[in-house]
Every structure is written in C-alpha cells, then in structure tokens.
Design a protein around this motif. Structure first.
Motif, PDB file in Angstrom:
ATOM      1  N   PRO A 205      21.604  -6.527 -24.210  1.00 57.81           N
ATOM      2  CA  PRO A 205      20.309  -7.038 -23.748  1.00 57.81           C
ATOM      3  C   PRO A 205      19.563  -7.701 -24.900  1.00 57.81           C
ATOM      4  CG  PRO A 205      20.308  -4.625 -23.826  1.00 57.81           C
ATOM      5  CD  PRO A 205      21.682  -5.068 -24.217  1.00 57.81           C
ATOM      6  N   ASN A 206      18.799  -8.716 -24.578  1.00 59.02           N
ATOM      7  CA  ASN A 206      18.051  -9.460 -25.592  1.00 59.02           C
ATOM      8  C   ASN A 206      16.559  -9.254 -25.380  1.00 59.02           C
ATOM      9  OD1 ASN A 206      18.335 -11.156 -27.774  1.00 59.02           O
ATOM     10  ND2 ASN A 206      19.656 -12.539 -26.652  1.00 59.02           N
ATOM     11  N   PHE A 207      15.780  -9.508 -26.412  1.00 57.88           N
ATOM     12  CA  PHE A 207      14.325  -9.478 -26.229  1.00 57.88           C
ATOM     13  C   PHE A 207      13.878 -10.815 -25.649  1.00 57.88           C
ATOM     14  CE2 PHE A 207      14.711  -6.211 -29.553  1.00 57.88           C
ATOM     15  CZ  PHE A 207      13.989  -5.190 -28.948  1.00 57.88           C
ATOM     16  N   SER A 208      13.220 -10.760 -24.506  1.00 59.39           N
ATOM     17  CA  SER A 208      12.685 -11.993 -23.931  1.00 59.39           C
ATOM     18  C   SER A 208      11.281 -11.722 -23.415  1.00 59.39           C
ATOM     19  CB  SER A 208      13.579 -12.473 -22.778  1.00 59.39           C
ATOM     20  OG  SER A 208      13.149 -13.733 -22.336  1.00 59.39           O
ATOM     21  N   ARG A 209      10.531 -12.766 -23.267  1.00 59.91           N
ATOM     22  CA  ARG A 209       9.174 -12.630 -22.716  1.00 59.91           C
ATOM     23  C   ARG A 209       8.759 -13.949 -22.110  1.00 59.91           C
ATOM     24  NH1 ARG A 209       5.889 -14.313 -26.974  1.00 59.91           N
ATOM     25  NH2 ARG A 209       7.204 -14.766 -28.767  1.00 59.91           N
ATOM     26  N   PRO A 210       7.711 -13.918 -21.284  1.00 61.10           N
ATOM     27  CA  PRO A 210       7.380 -15.132 -20.528  1.00 61.10           C
ATOM     28  C   PRO A 210       6.950 -16.282 -21.429  1.00 61.10           C
ATOM     29  CG  PRO A 210       6.133 -13.229 -19.734  1.00 61.10           C
ATOM     30  CD  PRO A 210       6.820 -12.795 -20.974  1.00 61.10           C
ATOM     31  N   ALA A 211       7.412 -17.480 -21.079  1.00 64.92           N
ATOM     32  CA  ALA A 211       7.034 -18.684 -21.828  1.00 64.92           C
ATOM     33  C   ALA A 211       5.637 -19.147 -21.415  1.00 64.92           C
ATOM     34  CB  ALA A 211       8.042 -19.790 -21.559  1.00 64.92           C
ATOM     35  N   ALA A 266      -0.041 -11.703 -28.640  1.00 59.50           N
ATOM     36  CA  ALA A 266       1.209 -12.427 -28.935  1.00 59.50           C
ATOM     37  C   ALA A 266       1.995 -12.643 -27.651  1.00 59.50           C
ATOM     38  CB  ALA A 266       2.042 -11.648 -29.943  1.00 59.50           C
ATOM     39  N   TYR A 267       2.023 -11.629 -26.809  1.00 58.11           N
ATOM     40  CA  TYR A 267       2.756 -11.717 -25.538  1.00 58.11           C
ATOM     41  C   TYR A 267       2.132 -12.791 -24.641  1.00 58.11           C
ATOM     42  CZ  TYR A 267       5.349  -9.791 -21.529  1.00 58.11           C
ATOM     43  OH  TYR A 267       6.200  -9.607 -20.466  1.00 58.11           O
ATOM     44  N   ALA A 268       0.814 -12.764 -24.583  1.00 62.79           N
ATOM     45  CA  ALA A 268       0.106 -13.718 -23.707  1.00 62.79           C
ATOM     46  C   ALA A 268       0.223 -15.151 -24.220  1.00 62.79           C
ATOM     47  CB  ALA A 268      -1.371 -13.326 -23.607  1.00 62.79           C
ATOM     48  N   SER A 269       0.513 -15.296 -25.507  1.00 65.49           N
ATOM     49  CA  SER A 269       0.542 -16.655 -26.074  1.00 65.49           C
ATOM     50  C   SER A 269       1.730 -17.473 -25.572  1.00 65.49           C
ATOM     51  CB  SER A 269       0.625 -16.587 -27.611  1.00 65.49           C
ATOM     52  OG  SER A 269       1.922 -16.166 -27.997  1.00 65.49           O
ATOM     53  N   GLY A 270       2.797 -16.795 -25.139  1.00 62.86           N
ATOM     54  CA  GLY A 270       3.996 -17.527 -24.729  1.00 62.86           C
ATOM     55  C   GLY A 270       4.602 -18.325 -25.871  1.00 62.86           C
ATOM     56  N   ASP A 271       4.334 -17.903 -27.083  1.00 60.48           N
ATOM     57  CA  ASP A 271       4.798 -18.634 -28.260  1.00 60.48           C
ATOM     58  C   ASP A 271       5.953 -17.862 -28.892  1.00 60.48           C
ATOM     59  OD1 ASP A 271       5.139 -19.629 -30.816  1.00 60.48           O
ATOM     60  OD2 ASP A 271       3.020 -20.145 -31.041  1.00 60.48           O
ATOM     61  N   LEU A 272       7.085 -18.511 -29.022  1.00 63.62           N
ATOM     62  CA  LEU A 272       8.286 -17.849 -29.529  1.00 63.62           C
ATOM     63  C   LEU A 272       8.056 -17.164 -30.872  1.00 63.62           C
ATOM     64  CD1 LEU A 272      11.439 -17.532 -29.034  1.00 63.62           C
ATOM     65  CD2 LEU A 272      11.683 -19.460 -30.602  1.00 63.62           C
ATOM     66  N   LEU A 273       7.213 -17.786 -31.713  1.00 61.73           N
ATOM     67  CA  LEU A 273       7.081 -17.303 -33.089  1.00 61.73           C
ATOM     68  C   LEU A 273       5.984 -16.248 -33.254  1.00 61.73           C
ATOM     69  CD1 LEU A 273       7.280 -20.844 -34.734  1.00 61.73           C
ATOM     70  CD2 LEU A 273       9.143 -19.208 -34.476  1.00 61.73           C
ATOM     71  N   ALA A 274       5.250 -15.963 -32.155  1.00 65.75           N
ATOM     72  CA  ALA A 274       4.036 -15.156 -32.296  1.00 65.75           C
ATOM     73  C   ALA A 274       4.319 -13.732 -32.778  1.00 65.75           C
ATOM     74  CB  ALA A 274       3.282 -15.119 -30.978  1.00 65.75           C
ATOM     75  N   PHE A 275       5.376 -13.095 -32.298  1.00 66.45           N
ATOM     76  CA  PHE A 275       5.620 -11.711 -32.722  1.00 66.45           C
ATOM     77  C   PHE A 275       6.075 -11.635 -34.174  1.00 66.45           C
ATOM     78  CE2 PHE A 275       5.312 -10.657 -28.264  1.00 66.45           C
ATOM     79  CZ  PHE A 275       4.665  -9.428 -28.322  1.00 66.45           C
ATOM     80  N   GLU A 294       9.351  -1.476 -29.113  1.00 58.58           N
ATOM     81  CA  GLU A 294       8.931  -0.556 -28.065  1.00 58.58           C
ATOM     82  C   GLU A 294       7.880  -1.202 -27.161  1.00 58.58           C
ATOM     83  OE1 GLU A 294      10.577   1.830 -27.181  1.00 58.58           O
ATOM     84  OE2 GLU A 294       9.252   2.868 -25.795  1.00 58.58           O
ATOM     85  N   PHE A 295       7.016  -2.028 -27.755  1.00 56.16           N
ATOM     86  CA  PHE A 295       6.034  -2.749 -26.935  1.00 56.16           C
ATOM     87  C   PHE A 295       6.764  -3.618 -25.900  1.00 56.16           C
ATOM     88  CE2 PHE A 295       3.702  -6.614 -26.016  1.00 56.16           C
ATOM     89  CZ  PHE A 295       2.459  -6.149 -25.652  1.00 56.16           C
ATOM     90  N   LEU A 296       7.783  -4.330 -26.345  1.00 55.18           N
ATOM     91  CA  LEU A 296       8.488  -5.237 -25.432  1.00 55.18           C
ATOM     92  C   LEU A 296       9.332  -4.465 -24.422  1.00 55.18           C
ATOM     93  CD1 LEU A 296       9.399  -8.118 -27.911  1.00 55.18           C
ATOM     94  CD2 LEU A 296       7.712  -8.179 -26.066  1.00 55.18           C
ATOM     95  N   ARG A 297       9.889  -3.330 -24.860  1.00 55.21           N
ATOM     96  CA  ARG A 297      10.641  -2.518 -23.886  1.00 55.21           C
ATOM     97  C   ARG A 297       9.707  -2.033 -22.777  1.00 55.21           C
ATOM     98  NH1 ARG A 297      12.463   0.741 -28.469  1.00 55.21           N
ATOM     99  NH2 ARG A 297      14.079  -0.484 -29.463  1.00 55.21           N
ATOM    100  N   ASN A 298       8.496  -1.661 -23.158  1.00 51.07           N
ATOM    101  CA  ASN A 298       7.544  -1.204 -22.142  1.00 51.07           C
ATOM    102  C   ASN A 298       7.187  -2.324 -21.179  1.00 51.07           C
ATOM    103  OD1 ASN A 298       7.417   1.462 -22.836  1.00 51.07           O
ATOM    104  ND2 ASN A 298       5.821   1.136 -24.394  1.00 51.07           N
ATOM    105  N   LYS A 299       7.151  -3.549 -21.672  1.00 48.56           N
ATOM    106  CA  LYS A 299       6.888  -4.680 -20.775  1.00 48.56           C
ATOM    107  C   LYS A 299       8.021  -4.798 -19.758  1.00 48.56           C
ATOM    108  CE  LYS A 299       3.014  -6.479 -22.221  1.00 48.56           C
ATOM    109  NZ  LYS A 299       1.807  -6.393 -21.375  1.00 48.56           N
ATOM    110  N   ILE A 300       9.269  -4.641 -20.236  1.00 44.55           N
ATOM    111  CA  ILE A 300      10.422  -4.740 -19.326  1.00 44.55           C
ATOM    112  C   ILE A 300      10.305  -3.638 -18.265  1.00 44.55           C
ATOM    113  CG2 ILE A 300      12.952  -4.571 -19.155  1.00 44.55           C
ATOM    114  CD1 ILE A 300      13.015  -5.600 -22.128  1.00 44.55           C
ATOM    115  N   ARG A 301       9.995  -2.427 -18.731  1.00 45.09           N
ATOM    116  CA  ARG A 301       9.886  -1.299 -17.789  1.00 45.09           C
ATOM    117  C   ARG A 301       8.779  -1.550 -16.764  1.00 45.09           C
ATOM    118  NH1 ARG A 301      10.058   1.947 -23.061  1.00 45.09           N
ATOM    119  NH2 ARG A 301      12.276   2.391 -23.283  1.00 45.09           N
ATOM    120  N   SER A 302       7.730  -2.263 -17.201  1.00 33.70           N
ATOM    121  CA  SER A 302       6.612  -2.491 -16.273  1.00 33.70           C
ATOM    122  C   SER A 302       6.959  -3.567 -15.240  1.00 33.70           C
ATOM    123  CB  SER A 302       5.349  -2.880 -17.047  1.00 33.70           C
ATOM    124  OG  SER A 302       5.483  -4.206 -17.530  1.00 33.70           O
ATOM    125  N   ILE A 303       7.964  -4.383 -15.507  1.00 30.60           N
ATOM    126  CA  ILE A 303       8.304  -5.469 -14.565  1.00 30.60           C
ATOM    127  C   ILE A 303       9.447  -5.059 -13.634  1.00 30.60           C
ATOM    128  CG2 ILE A 303       9.107  -7.867 -14.362  1.00 30.60           C
ATOM    129  CD1 ILE A 303       7.928  -8.354 -17.201  1.00 30.60           C
TER     130      ILE A 303
END
Ligand code: FAD
Ligand code: NAP
Length: 861
Positions: A205-211, A266-275, A294-303
């Motif tokens: 699994p990779n770390f991803s977040r909304p663009a 950083a998550y809300a920014s949709g910016d690849l480099l923000a984290f 862990e912050f990003l894993r929690n986002k995955i769990r919330s979705i």
C-alpha cells in the motif's frame, strides 16, 4: 556528416535541449522511439493520468511569451492537455524538423581517435556526433512484471506506461489492476466507474491523499501573476522546484494539537509536497515521520468502510515519502463500491497468470482485462538499455552494475562528451522535473559554449570528483528515511538491480548552487582536452557532511558576531541562548541533579541513569567550552545519548571556569570529582571499580589529564577513556589549524581566546594543560580518540592517539569524514554523526567487557 550534439528523447528534456542548443548555434538532432513528441505524456495515456505537481509549476519557464500564451485549464492538468502543451512547444519553436521519430537508439560508442560518438539506431543508421546526450527520461522504460505466466493470458492486457492511443472501454468487463503506485492509484477510480467488476492486486500500500483538483486557484494565480520571473526564480532555488515556505520547527517540538492542525492543513492543501515540508525533520527523523504516517492511516480508516480493507490499505512497511507518495481523486472511496475488491498479495501471493486470469495462492480469478500498473526500471534503466561504450570500449552497463557512478548526475568518468539530463545523482525525480530539466539543459549548454570558446574538444569527470560526488549523494540519503524503503528510488522494484539510492536528495536549490560552483571554479573535477592542450582542476565539490553544511549555512544566516569578539559574559549568554529549542536527545531512565565536592568547593553534577536494571558502570563526562563556557548541562542531549547507547550511568560534572578560575582549577576539580565518584560509586548506583572517563573538546583535555593523574596516584582505577575532539596541546602550528582555522565554528582565533583566558603562556606547556607533552604515557587506560576532519584540533587529537599507541596503550583512533568540531555532540541535529556516536557508545561498553575494547583497539590503529 558530423553533428555537434545528438540527443535521445523528445519529452520535456529533449525538446528544451534541442531548442536551447540550436539557438546557441550547435547543430543538434534528436532521436525518439515514440511516434511524436511528449515522452512520458506520449506513452502514459491510461485513464486518470495527470500530473501531481501543479501545472503552473510543472511547465517551462525559459520563455515569458510561452508562459503568457499557454493557460492551464486545471490545477493538475490531464495527460492529453500536457501532451497538447508539449506539441504546442514543438510547433512554436519548430522542433520536429530536427527530431527523428519512431527510431530507437540501440548503441553508442566513443571513437577516441576521431573524438566523436558513433550512434546506431534500430533503422541501421549510424550518426556521428561530438556530444551524446541522454534526455531519455527517468521513467520511460516500463518494467516487465515479474509474474509467472504473463504470455499465457488470452484476455486483453494493458500496461499503464504503454497505453494504446485508441480509447479503451472497460464497460461491463471484469477487470484486474496489478499495482498500487501513482499510476494504479490514478487509474483505479476511473476504471471502477466503467467496469462491471474490479479486482485490485496490491503488494505494497502507498500513501495517497486527495489532490482536490479544480481550476488553478486564485491564490496561485496571484502569486505567479505578481511577478512570474521572481516566482520562477524562487522555484529554482527551492527544495523541490516549487516555491514553498519550509517550517524550521521539528515535528516533536510541536504539541499533538499543533501537529494535527498542521497536518490537516497539509491534507487540505492537495499539494504533493506539503507533508514533506510540514516540519523540518519529516523526511529525516523516523519518529517525526511516523506522526505523518499515523495521521494518514487514520484518514484511510475514516474513508474506507470495511475495517479489514482499510487496514490492508494502510502502509506500514515504509516511512512517508520514502516511496513516492501519490495524489488521487476518490481512490480510497473506490473501495466502498460493491463491485470493487482488494486482494492483498502479501497475504495471498500471486502465483501465476493463467489463460483466463490470475491464480493466487488460495484462489483463481477470471478477468476480461488485466491492467499492469507495475512501474518502471527507473533512472538507470533507459540509459543502460542502450549499449553505451566509452573510452577503451568500456561498457556503461558494466561500470554501473553496482549502482550508477556519476559526477553531479550529469557526466561519468570514462565516457567523454557524454551527458545525462536528470541522470542518477541529480535531484530529478525528487523534484518538479520541469525545473530540474531546465537547470540541467542550461548547465550543459553553458558548458558546451565554454568548450567552444576555449577550443576544447573533450570533457570528462575525474575519478576523484566522481567518487566524491557518489559519496556525497550517499551521505545525503543516509541521513534521511529514504534508504530504508524498498522503493524504485533504491532500485528495489527491479529483481537483481543493485540496491542504491539513485537520485540526489540535497535539494534543487542547493544542487543548483553546487553546479554553479563547479563551473565557477574552472569546472572543478572535470578534465578537458583541446587543441591547445589538456586542462583539469581536480578536486571535490562537497566535502562537508550535508547536515553540517546546512548547519553552517543556518548559523551564518544568523549573522552573529564571532564569540572571541564578545565579553565572557556575552559569550556565555550566547551559548545558553543557542541551546534553546535544540532536540532534547533520547529519554533515559532517571536524571538527578546534585552536588559533589570539588577541589575548592561544591560542584554541580547531573547523573543520567539507564532504564535497564542496575548497578551500571559509570562514565564520568566533562563538557566542552574552552574551559570558559558551558556547564554540567551544556552537553545534555549527548550525555543522554551516551547513557542510552552505552547502558552506563553518565555523570556530567561541572568544574570551575576561566577566567575567574584559571589553570589548573578545571583539572583539579576534574580529578577531585572523579575521586569522589569512584569512592561513592555504589551509592550512586554504579558498579564498584567500573569507571571510565569521557570528555569533549576542553572536556576531552580534562579527561585525558585526569587519566594521567589517576595513573600517577594509583587511584582511582579507570577502565578506559574516550577523548572526543580533545585539546591535547597548545601548539597552533599543526596543519589542521591552517586548514580548518576559519569557517567551521571553532576557529583559530576562538581557540586563542580560550587559551588566553585559561592559562598563562608559561603554564600552557605543562602536561596538565597539554597532556600530549607528558614525559611518559605508558600505563594509561585504553583510549578511544575521536577527531573530525574539519576541526582545527584534528591533528593534535591524532598526535595524542599516536603517542598513546607508541607508549603501548591500547588505543583506537576514530576520524570522522566531513565533520566539524561540534558535530558529534549535536545529537539529532547532525544525524550524520550518529554512526560515530554509536561507535563511541560501543567502545564505552567494551571498556567494561573483558577484552572487547582491547581487541577493537588493535584493529583501530
Ligand atoms: P520522458 O518524458 O520520459 O522522455 C524520454 C523520451 O526518451 C521518451 O519519449 C522515450 O521514448 C525516449 N527514449 C528513451 N530511450 C530511447 C532510446 N534508446 N531511443 C530513442 N528514444 C528513447 N514529474 C513531475 O515533475 N511532475 C509530475 O506531475 C509528474 N507526473 C508524472 C506522471 C507519470 C505518469 C509519469 C510516468 C511520470 C511523471 N513525472 C512527473 C515524471 C516525468 O517523467 C517527468 O516530469 C518528465 O516528463 C520527464 O521528461 P523527460 O523528457 O526527461 O523524459
Ligand atoms: P510504481 O510506483 O513503481 O508502482 C508499481 C506498483 O506495482 C507497486 O504497487 C508495486 O508494488 C506493484 N508491482 C510491481 N511488480 C509487481 C508484481 N510482480 N506483483 C505485484 N505487484 C507488483 O509505478 P507507477 O505507479 O507507474 O509510478 C512510477 C512513478 O511515476 C511514480 O512514483 C511517479 O514518480 C510517476 N508517476 C506520477 C504520476 C502522477 O500522479 N503525476 C502518475 C503516475 C506515475 P511494490 O510497491 O510492492 O513494488
């Protein structure tokens, strides 16, 4: 006919290369295996393909007219739009007439008699060119998936990196996607919209977040519009090729709430480099990085609604950023759809491709189509895919078999007049590549112009310069979390490929400065030949460890006056102020502050106790500060580190300082404190007769002298001594003073200031001030002497180690490349010093384990 330059590739790099060289008057041709321009954006036509660096940044900056003519319709443009842009560029500068499409370069060999490259293509042509430049892309050679039975499958199969030009319709079909890197993550949601059933085979699994894609934001337009030239210049000197504020705070310095707020933004920014930029140490410190993970894993769990699927989608085997993170549109939401399922290949290994689908260890699946989003043989793959032979027929593939060896990621020894654009050892894939491509093309163009002006025929890096750069690239990677991951950055995705960190992680701006420096220093490390003879200024461009260099830049930026121009009170206050906000070092079992009797009154000490069960051996520690500055707590992080890693009680004891108490007050206190600690070892929780000495700088001087005094007094018994950058002599004429006397924090004039405050001229040659001058060094405890390359005190440390060895003392000498006087005590600031800190702790443990240190020391000198 011989041309000046042959370039390979007509993507972002090859197009600009052609335009730039042509405008400088070099006859230039480009060979491209694709049917048209575009490179990456020609080949990767899979559903959902788009950039993940904002288009306004991910575009050329060399022509203001082009910038005004082209308007991006979205923040992150789609593949078709980027391809249109590159087509527009090709038309605007009339580039196609010098590009031969649908032609593959198969081999290139250097003809040393004719001083030119002979380049062969799959059409059987031979092209003769003075310079050969690979602008062949870092992600242009798709990797064949290492799955058994690939040829057996009778359904439709697709590779994201070689997608057909005609639209592919998955409507009503049972589709498999293998791979969950950026390409898989972009295409999966779109394929799911069409397919009747979608099965995703995930290995890691990779770390991803909304663009949060959309129109280019008003803020971005405003920032750019306010001054495009300044905006682009900021990008060129930034860390990753995009203007961005960096946070100088460390993640664990912030409270949990502050961190969460930063990460939400950083998550809300949709910016690849923000984290990566959220805190200064996200990509350096495993502990800091884990807070992002862990912050990003929690986002995955919330979705993702199904908890088992959510957990399977949570990355756990690598740190954030160590594999390239992704931006997505509704990726995790896709797993909530009833016709989408995830197969975790780690739990259920892929066994084989069958005629109808895929067999795992426990199931058989049937599919109408399989999409392989399995990645690329990155960075080196496209280069060594061409049979390149340099001087004396040397093969590049053979030279790079154990990992690429380049100078600046641009050139490689043994291959004259050969350049790579965004090659291994340059920031390339760790940056906005448009910026890195322009920088490389500009540097090469300037270099070729220089050669033309100077009537030079060939250019090639020296072995010394190349080895130094490879070392620097590794040094930079080694202080980050990157080398730990099985990523394509490490070549780990291709079976059999040597595991080595491929790009340069020192940053785009810093790298640009280095390249400029090389050119300004008469092309340092590059050997030229020409009609007027040969020329070479050989040398190394980066000799300091990367974090040392950053620290020196930071301190320079503060613009502080030199310490030796201050009063003693000011210097002490400044030293205390500099400690504010430093990383605290690791937690220890217990810390006690108390006093002990010194030679002339009580002295404060701090005791650090390990968390393991005692009693423990005791290490007496003396802080540095030129006998003038500092206190029992000034080296606190280092003492914690020593305590944790040596599993000893560390007692950092104060001593009287000069000029109030001049020589020999510090020594008398040091000896008195050591005697008291030895006598009270059991009360302090220590093991009786298990006592060793340690000191840094002036503290190293005190430790060395105390060992001599204890030997002469027959007590206390000392098991070993660790002398870190010790002052051992009052002689300022050694080479290391001449070489390192300015620019590395501890300067010759500061050392002079310390000695002047500490001791009269007549006292300085006393062995209690200059322990190197002791008439007899026999019978001293085993010693570890540690020095740093860029320390004025380096050579007196070495001289002491040599003198101890001559006197028959068991001694190990530990020199540290690229480090300065303060490096090793700067825990969590100079991460490159952690190896030496571990060796120091191991040596301390060895003092107390029968025979261990002695056998170690014999290896040392
Ligand atoms: P390429 O675009 O790869 O072009 C190289 C060309 O050389 C290819 O067309 C290839 O056919 C040709 N070639 C190679 N070998 C030979 C040979 N032997 N003979 C003839 N021709 C040859 N980077 C970013 O900075 N931001 C992004 O958002 C981004 N998104 C990406 C998305 C995808 C799907 C991929 C795969 C990469 C992405 N990248 C991104 C990286 C991208 O590769 C670069 O940004 C950039 O496009 C590279 O340009 P290039 O000209 O160096 O190489
Ligand atoms: P990738 O990141 O290397 O991902 C390949 C995926 O395939 C990984 O999940 C990998 O798993 C999996 N895989 C490979 N071989 C496999 C096998 N035999 N069995 C099972 N799984 C296998 O490749 P990519 O997605 O094409 O991306 C490559 C790079 O291109 C990106 O990192 C990025 O730089 C660039 N890119 C950018 C964008 C963008 O958004 N702008 C889009 C696409 C690509 P493992 O991780 O376990 O190896």
């Amino acid at each position: 006919m011989v041309i000046d330059v042959l370039g390979v590739g007509a993507g972002f790099a090859g197009l600009y290369l052609l335009h730039r060289l042509r405008s400088l008057g070099f006859s230039t041709k480009v060979i491209e295996s694709a049917g048209d321009v575009g490179g990456t954006w020609y080949w990767n036509r899979y559903p959902g393909a788009r950039c993940d660096i904002e288009s306004l940044d991910y575009s050329y900056s060399f022509d203001r007219e082009l910038e005004t003519e082209w308007q991006w319709s979205e923040r992150y443009a789609t593949q078709p739009e980027i391809l249109r842009y590159l087509g527009y560029v090709a038309d605007k500068y009339d580039l196609r007439r010098d590009i031969r499409f649908s032609t593959r370069v198969e081999s290139a060999s250097w003809d040393h008699d004719a001083l030119l490259w002979r380049i062969r293509t799959d059409n059987g042509d031979e092209i003769l060119s003075r310079f050969y430049i690979m602008a062949s892309g870092c992600l242009s050679l798709p990797k064949t998936p290492d799955i058994e039975g690939l040829d057996r499958y009778r359904g439709d199969s697709y590779y994201t990196g070689r997608w057909p030009h005609d639209p592919v319709d998955f409507s009503g079909k049972r589709v498999a996607v293998v791979g969950t890197g950026s390409s898989g993550i972009q295409s999966i949601p779109i394929i799911a919209e069409q397919a009747a059933e979608l099965t995703v085979f995930q290995r890691t699994p990779n770390f991803s977040r909304p663009a949060y894609n959309g129109p280019v934001s008003a803020a971005k337009r405003a920032a750019f519009g306010a001054g495009p030239a300044a905006y682009r210049e900021a990008a060129r000197w930034s860390r990753a090729g995009v203007p961005m504020e960096a946070n100088a705070t460390r993640a664990l310095q912030a409270s949990t709430q502050e961190r969460l707020a930063t990460y939400e933004a950083a998550y809300a920014s949709g910016d690849l480099l923000a984290f990566g930029a959220a805190y200064a140490d996200i990509l350096l410190s495993p502990q800091a990085n884990e807070t992002v993970c862990e912050f990003l894993r929690n986002k995955i769990r919330s979705i993702v609604r199904d908890p088992e699927t959510a957990e399977a989608l949570c990355p756990r085997d690598h740190f954030y950023g160590a594999k390239r993170p992704c931006l997505d549109t509704s990726y995790y939401e896709t797993y909530n759809l009833p016709h989408v399922r995830l197969v975790d290949v780690r739990k259920e290994p892929l066994r084989t491709i069958t005629e109808k689908g895929i067999d795992t260890a426990s199931r058989s699946f049937e599919f109408d189509a399989i999409v392989f989003a399995t990645g690329f043989d990155a960075m080196t793959g496209p280069i060594v895919a061409v049979d390149i032979k340099g001087r004396d027929g040397q093969s590049l593939a053979a030279k790079w078999a154990d990992g690429p060896k380049t100078y600046l990621g641009l050139t490689t020894h043994g291959f004259p007049n050969f350049f790579t654009i965004t090659g291994p050892g340059s920031p390339s894939v760790l940056s906005n590549m448009a910026v890195s491509i322009e920088q490389h093309v500009d540097w090469v163009s300037t270099c070729l112009t220089h050669m033309r002006e100077q009537r030079l025929d060939t250019i090639e890096p020296t072995p010394l310069a190349e080895a130094g750069w490879v070392q620097h690239v590794n040094d930079c990677a080694d202080i980050t979390v990157f080398p730990q991951a099985n990523s394509w950055y490490m070549g780990a995705n291709v079976p059999g490929k040597t595991r080595v960190f491929l790009p340069y992680i020192g940053g785009v701006g810093r790298y640009r400065a280095i390249c400029n420096d090389v050119a300004q220093q008469n092309y340092l490390g590059l050997a030229f030949t020409g009609r007027d003879g040969a020329r070479c200024d050989d040398g190394l461009i980066c000799r300091l460890q990367p974090d040392v260099s950053m620290l020196l830049h930071f301190i320079e930026s503060l613009g502080m006056p030199p310490r030796e121009t201050m009063s003693v009170t000011e210097a002490r206050a400044q030293s205390i102020a500099m400690r504010t906000g430093r990383p605290p070092g690791p937690d220890v079992g217990e810390i006690i502050d108390a006093t002990l009797p010194g030679a002339n009154g009580p002295l404060v000490y701090r005791l650090y106790r390990p968390s393991s069960r005692g009693p423990h051996p005791i290490l007496v520690y003396f802080h540095g500060g030129g006998w003038v500055i500092g206190s029992y707590d000034s080296d606190d992080p280092f003492c914690r580190d020593l305590c944790v890693h040596s599993d000893c009680i560390v007692i950092s004891t104060d001593y009287r300082h000069a000029p109030e108490a001049r020589f020999p007050a510090a020594i008398d206190d040091g000896f008195a404190a050591t005697c008291w600690i030895a006598a009270n070892a059991e009360v302090l929780g220590g093991e009786p007769s298990k006592l060793a000495m340690c000191g840094w700088s002036a503290g190293g001087n005190i430790a060395a002298v105390v060992c001599q005094m204890a030997r002469d007094a027959d007590a206390p018994l000392i098991a070993g001594q660790v002398l870190i950058n010790p002052v051992t002599d009052c002689d300022f004429t050694r080479d290391s003073y001449a070489m390192n006397g300015s620019g590395y924090l501890l300067t010759t004039s500061l050392m002079q200031w310390f000695w002047d405050h500490y001791a009269d001229a007549a006292d300085r040659t006393n062995p209690k001030a200059s322990p190197l001058r002791a008439p007899d060094l026999r019978g001293l405890p085993p010693a570890l002497v540690v020095t740093c390359e860029f320390d004025p005190l380096r050579d007196e440390g070495l001289a002491y180690a040599e003198a101890l060895a001559s006197a028959g003392v068991d001694v190990r000498y530990l020199p540290n490349r690229g480090q300065i006087h303060t490096s090793l005590i700067s825990v969590d600031i100079i991460r490159s010093g952690s190896g030496a800190r571990a060796e120091i702790a191991a040596a301390v443990r060895g003092f107390f384990q029968n025979g261990t240190f002695i056998s170690d020391c014999r290896r040392g000198l």
